[in-house]
Design a protein around this motif. Sequence first.
Motif, short mmCIF file in Angstrom:
data_model
loop_
_atom_site.label_atom_id
_atom_site.label_comp_id
_atom_site.label_asym_id
_atom_site.label_seq_id
_atom_site.Cartn_x
_atom_site.Cartn_y
_atom_site.Cartn_z
N ALA A 109 0.85 -1.19 0.00
CA ALA A 109 0.00 0.00 0.00
C ALA A 109 0.88 1.24 0.00
CB ALA A 109 -0.91 0.01 1.22
N LEU A 110 0.59 2.15 -0.89
CA LEU A 110 1.24 3.45 -0.90
C LEU A 110 0.39 4.35 -0.02
CD1 LEU A 110 3.52 5.19 -2.13
CD2 LEU A 110 1.89 5.83 -3.92
N VAL A 111 1.00 4.91 1.02
CA VAL A 111 0.23 5.68 2.00
C VAL A 111 0.85 7.05 2.23
CG1 VAL A 111 -0.58 3.60 3.20
CG2 VAL A 111 1.49 4.74 3.99
N VAL A 112 0.01 7.98 2.66
CA VAL A 112 0.48 9.30 3.06
C VAL A 112 1.17 9.13 4.40
CG1 VAL A 112 -0.20 11.65 3.65
CG2 VAL A 112 -1.38 10.43 1.81
N ASP A 113 2.35 9.68 4.51
CA ASP A 113 3.17 9.54 5.72
C ASP A 113 2.70 10.56 6.76
OD1 ASP A 113 5.11 8.87 7.50
OD2 ASP A 113 6.78 9.66 6.34
N ARG A 114 1.78 10.11 7.63
CA ARG A 114 1.30 10.99 8.70
C ARG A 114 0.98 10.14 9.93
NH1 ARG A 114 -4.38 12.34 5.87
NH2 ARG A 114 -3.03 13.64 4.64
N PRO A 115 0.99 10.76 11.12
CA PRO A 115 0.70 10.02 12.34
C PRO A 115 -0.67 9.34 12.28
CG PRO A 115 1.55 12.21 12.86
CD PRO A 115 1.30 12.17 11.37
N GLY A 116 -0.71 8.10 12.76
CA GLY A 116 -1.96 7.37 12.84
C GLY A 116 -2.25 6.45 11.66
N THR A 117 -1.53 6.60 10.56
CA THR A 117 -1.79 5.77 9.38
C THR A 117 -1.55 4.30 9.68
OG1 THR A 117 -1.26 7.59 7.88
CG2 THR A 117 -1.20 5.36 6.96
N LEU A 118 -0.42 3.97 10.26
CA LEU A 118 -0.09 2.58 10.58
C LEU A 118 -1.15 1.99 11.52
CD1 LEU A 118 1.74 0.10 10.57
CD2 LEU A 118 3.07 1.19 12.39
N ASN A 119 -1.56 2.74 12.50
CA ASN A 119 -2.56 2.28 13.46
C ASN A 119 -3.89 1.96 12.76
OD1 ASN A 119 -3.53 1.65 16.09
ND2 ASN A 119 -4.56 3.63 16.12
N ARG A 120 -4.32 2.83 11.84
CA ARG A 120 -5.58 2.60 11.13
C ARG A 120 -5.50 1.36 10.24
NH1 ARG A 120 -5.95 7.82 12.20
NH2 ARG A 120 -4.86 8.87 10.55
N VAL A 121 -4.39 1.18 9.54
CA VAL A 121 -4.25 0.02 8.65
C VAL A 121 -4.19 -1.27 9.46
CG1 VAL A 121 -2.72 -1.12 7.01
CG2 VAL A 121 -3.23 1.32 6.75
N SER A 122 -3.35 -1.29 10.50
CA SER A 122 -3.23 -2.52 11.29
C SER A 122 -4.53 -2.82 12.04
CB SER A 122 -2.04 -2.45 12.26
OG SER A 122 -2.21 -1.40 13.18
N GLY A 123 -5.23 -1.80 12.49
CA GLY A 123 -6.51 -1.99 13.16
C GLY A 123 -7.55 -2.60 12.23
N LEU A 124 -7.55 -2.15 10.98
CA LEU A 124 -8.48 -2.70 10.01
C LEU A 124 -8.19 -4.18 9.77
CD1 LEU A 124 -9.95 -0.89 7.12
CD2 LEU A 124 -8.82 -3.00 6.53
N LEU A 125 -6.91 -4.54 9.67
CA LEU A 125 -6.54 -5.95 9.48
C LEU A 125 -6.90 -6.78 10.71
CD1 LEU A 125 -3.12 -5.40 7.72
CD2 LEU A 125 -5.24 -6.19 6.66
N ARG A 126 -6.65 -6.23 11.88
CA ARG A 126 -6.95 -6.94 13.13
C ARG A 126 -8.46 -7.18 13.25
NH1 ARG A 126 -5.21 -3.32 16.54
NH2 ARG A 126 -7.27 -2.48 16.90
N ALA A 127 -9.26 -6.20 12.89
CA ALA A 127 -10.71 -6.33 12.99
C ALA A 127 -11.25 -7.43 12.08
CB ALA A 127 -11.38 -4.99 12.63
N ARG A 128 -10.54 -7.73 11.00
CA ARG A 128 -10.94 -8.78 10.08
C ARG A 128 -10.30 -10.13 10.43
NH1 ARG A 128 -15.50 -8.46 7.78
NH2 ARG A 128 -15.84 -6.55 6.67
N SER A 129 -9.60 -10.21 11.54
CA SER A 129 -9.00 -11.45 12.05
C SER A 129 -7.96 -12.06 11.11
CB SER A 129 -10.07 -12.50 12.36
OG SER A 129 -10.93 -12.01 13.36
N PHE A 130 -7.23 -11.20 10.40
CA PHE A 130 -6.13 -11.70 9.59
C PHE A 130 -4.93 -11.92 10.49
CE2 PHE A 130 -8.45 -10.25 5.91
CZ PHE A 130 -8.08 -11.18 4.95
#
Length: 191
Positions: free
Chosen positions: A24-45
């Motif tokens: 994923a190409l992402v904008v480098d700003r605080p909180g981006t990693l947390n949002r992406v990993s949280g989305l993956l965690r919520a889907r039980s990957f």
Amino acid sequence: MSAVPVTLPAGESEAEHRRHVVTALVVDRPGTLNRVSGLLRARSFNIESLTVGATHQPGLSRMTVVLRGDEGHLRQVLAQLERLIEVLEVSDLHATPHVELELAIVEVDAPGDRAQELALAGVVRSAGGGMLATGPDCWRAYLAATPQAIDHTLETLRRFGLRSLVRAGAVAMAAGAGSSHPSTQNGAPQA
């Protein structure tokens, strides 16, 4: 003859869980990693590795996520990732030719003689590595190769007295300049 029912852990479907490499190409700003990993965690990957690094474009980072999951859930996650404002492009490299490398730093017992020194150096070189430090008690080396080559090399290094291991996550890129792979840019398919 009737089939024996299989008991799966809570939340597990009968679908096959495959290894996927997602970038994923992402904008480098605080909180981006947390949002992406949280989305993956919520889907039980099951996230095997997650790496983030700067790109050649200032203000943008590239995430490489290696995970296990079934195709249906993966499609949902990719669609949800695309909706995050910080995510500019998402690619699943599972069925696409790609280059994937990993870094590992190892510490092994010092070789007992010159023949063992040469053998150890050869094993390390075969995994794209080199020696970092040699001492009377232990040697340190780095390995830079595919995850499969790292796995194979680690098995070999156990015979040399593997003492310690630090393994970084995979980084990946579609093979070849201008190679075509299924990607999207903020939800819109890209040619």
